[in-house]
Motif scaffolding. Structure first.
Motif, PDB file in Angstrom:
ATOM      1  N   ASP A  93       0.840  -1.200   0.000  1.00  7.48           N
ATOM      2  CA  ASP A  93       0.000   0.000   0.000  1.00  7.48           C
ATOM      3  C   ASP A  93       0.874   1.248   0.000  1.00  7.48           C
ATOM      4  O   ASP A  93       1.942   1.260   0.592  1.00  7.48           O
ATOM      5  N   ASP A 134       0.226   4.032   1.469  1.00  9.85           N
ATOM      6  CA  ASP A 134       0.087   4.872   2.661  1.00  9.85           C
ATOM      7  C   ASP A 134       0.988   4.429   3.802  1.00  9.85           C
ATOM      8  O   ASP A 134       0.822   4.864   4.939  1.00  9.85           O
ATOM      9  N   GLN A 175       1.052   1.714   5.385  1.00 14.34           N
ATOM     10  CA  GLN A 175       0.472   0.823   6.389  1.00 14.34           C
ATOM     11  C   GLN A 175       1.132  -0.546   6.316  1.00 14.34           C
ATOM     12  O   GLN A 175       1.037  -1.320   7.255  1.00 14.34           O
ATOM     13  N   ARG A 184       0.227  -3.649  12.345  1.00 12.75           N
ATOM     14  CA  ARG A 184      -0.119  -2.731  11.266  1.00 12.75           C
ATOM     15  C   ARG A 184      -0.264  -1.316  11.797  1.00 12.75           C
ATOM     16  O   ARG A 184      -1.101  -1.037  12.647  1.00 12.75           O
ATOM     17  N   ARG A 204      -2.388   4.890   8.810  1.00 11.30           N
ATOM     18  CA  ARG A 204      -2.015   5.616   7.614  1.00 11.30           C
ATOM     19  C   ARG A 204      -0.992   6.706   7.887  1.00 11.30           C
ATOM     20  O   ARG A 204      -1.123   7.433   8.863  1.00 11.30           O
TER      21      ARG A 204
END
Ligand code: UDP
Ligand code: MG
Length: 336
Positions: free
Chosen positions: A99, A101, A103, A202, A205
């Motif tokens: 991703d 962002d 993450q 995780r 963002r």
């Protein structure tokens, strides 16, 4: 490892939608990790019809760092399709979707590669925790994973997004799946191969906001369930039977009672309940049929999965060869 010395060993695929605020930091971290790995790598960025300056920034990065390659889709197709486009263009012996962002921490790629070298075809990065997500999101995600686990024909690993490493064999297998409705988590699971996991926490963002509101997530869940299970379709025969059998006995009872004891008028309430309940059940079952029928229609139309406006950093013969889903035949061009 590979015969050809400048063959790409590792492709990182990044779908991007309105991520201009994350791009610089993403590449900074990604490139430093990839340089440490000492592999021949490429970063395939798929701009999914961003409305901000994502594409300009990507092209700028491409000019500075030729390993950064850019595919510009003709509009926003959604993450799943953007990812498929990236996989079509990726050349590496191993491919890692990630991703934009942050993450999915790029540093984990080192661990993924280590496991790949041990001989696994798929290395999943499984979330140990979800930081910065509301309890509602966690609860619904949990419910979704539990449901799909129960009714899907292939086991879909929980708490695993698209962040993973896949061997070329797996990517080639994925590219052979022609469906338009691309529930990637499920497709990844469907192809199988030798899998293992690593675990991570995780983060939330880096910048910007997620585009996944609850309505989108709900549709995503329905996509997932309908592409990997027929249970919602089949269940109506059983519900129908369950309703019909008691109804038959009740009807016989009513007929007999009328014959033996004469006509007895009251019964408005039970009549209303039966009509409304059955009407509701029928509408729901029609809706479920509609969900599947709509998807069949979508597949039957056979439109290309995505169209490309332009591509940077791929040599044109390769770009042409690699197109499985997009319609090269339709005369689109690739600017290298
Ligand atoms: N993304 C995309 N197309 C879209 C929506 C999202 O390519 O229509 C990309 C987005 O740029 C990001 C990734 O998919 O790289 C994950 O998106 P997001 O962070 O919004 O999803 P979440 O992390 O909330 O699941
Ligand atoms: Mg995200």
């Amino acid at each position: 490892m590979l015969p050809d010395s400048d063959a790409v060993e590792l492709s990182v695929v990044v779908p991007l939608y309105n991520e201009e605020l994350n791009i610089d930091y993403l590449f900074e971290r990604l490139v430093s990790v990839l340089n440490r790995l000492n592999m021949n790598y490429e970063i395939v960025c798929v701009n999914d019809g961003s409305k901000d300056n994502t594409i300009e920034r990507l092209i700028k990065h491409h000019h500075q760092t030729p390993e950064i390659k850019v595919v510009n889709l003709s509009r926003n197709y959604g993450k799943e399709i953007a990812l498929s486009a990236g996989l079509d263009f990726a050349n590496g012996a191993a491919v890692v979707p990630i991703d934009a962002d942050l993450q999915d921490p790029p540093e984990l790629i080192e661990e993924l590669v280590a496991k790949w070298r041990e001989g696994y075809d798929v290395v999943l990065a499984t979330r140990r925790s979800r930081v910065g997500e509301s309890w509602i999101k966690r609860f619904t995600a949990n419910a979704f994973y539990r449901t799909i686990d129960r009714i899907s024909q292939v086991p879909i690993p929980r708490d695993t997004g698209d962040f993973r490493l896949m061997d070329r064999r797996v990517v080639d297998a994925l590219k052979r799946l022609p469906e338009r409705n691309r529930f990637m988590k499920g497709l990844f699971a469907w192809v199988g191969f030798k899998q293992t996991s690593i675990f991570y926490d995780r983060p939330s963002r880096h910048k910007g906001e997620t585009t996944w509101n609850y309505w989108r997530l709900w549709n995503f869940a329905i996509d997932g369930i309908t592409s990997f299970s027929f249970i919602p379709l089949k269940v109506w025969s059983y519900i129908g039977l369950l309703v019909a059998i008691p109804a038959f006995f009740y009807a016989s009872f009513l007929v007999l009672r009328t014959i033996l004891l004469g006509i007895d008028l009251p019964g408005y309430a039970s009549l209303m309940v039966a009509i409304l309940f059955l009407g509701g059940v029928q509408l729901v079952s029609l809706g479920v049929l509609g969900e599947y029928l709509g998807r069949v229609y979508e597949e039957v139309k056979g439109r290309p999965l995505y169209l490309i406006r332009e591509a940077y950093g791929f040599d044109s013969t390769q770009a042409l060869r690699e197109k499985v889903h997009s319609s090269v035949e339709n005369g689109q061009e690739h600017r290298a």
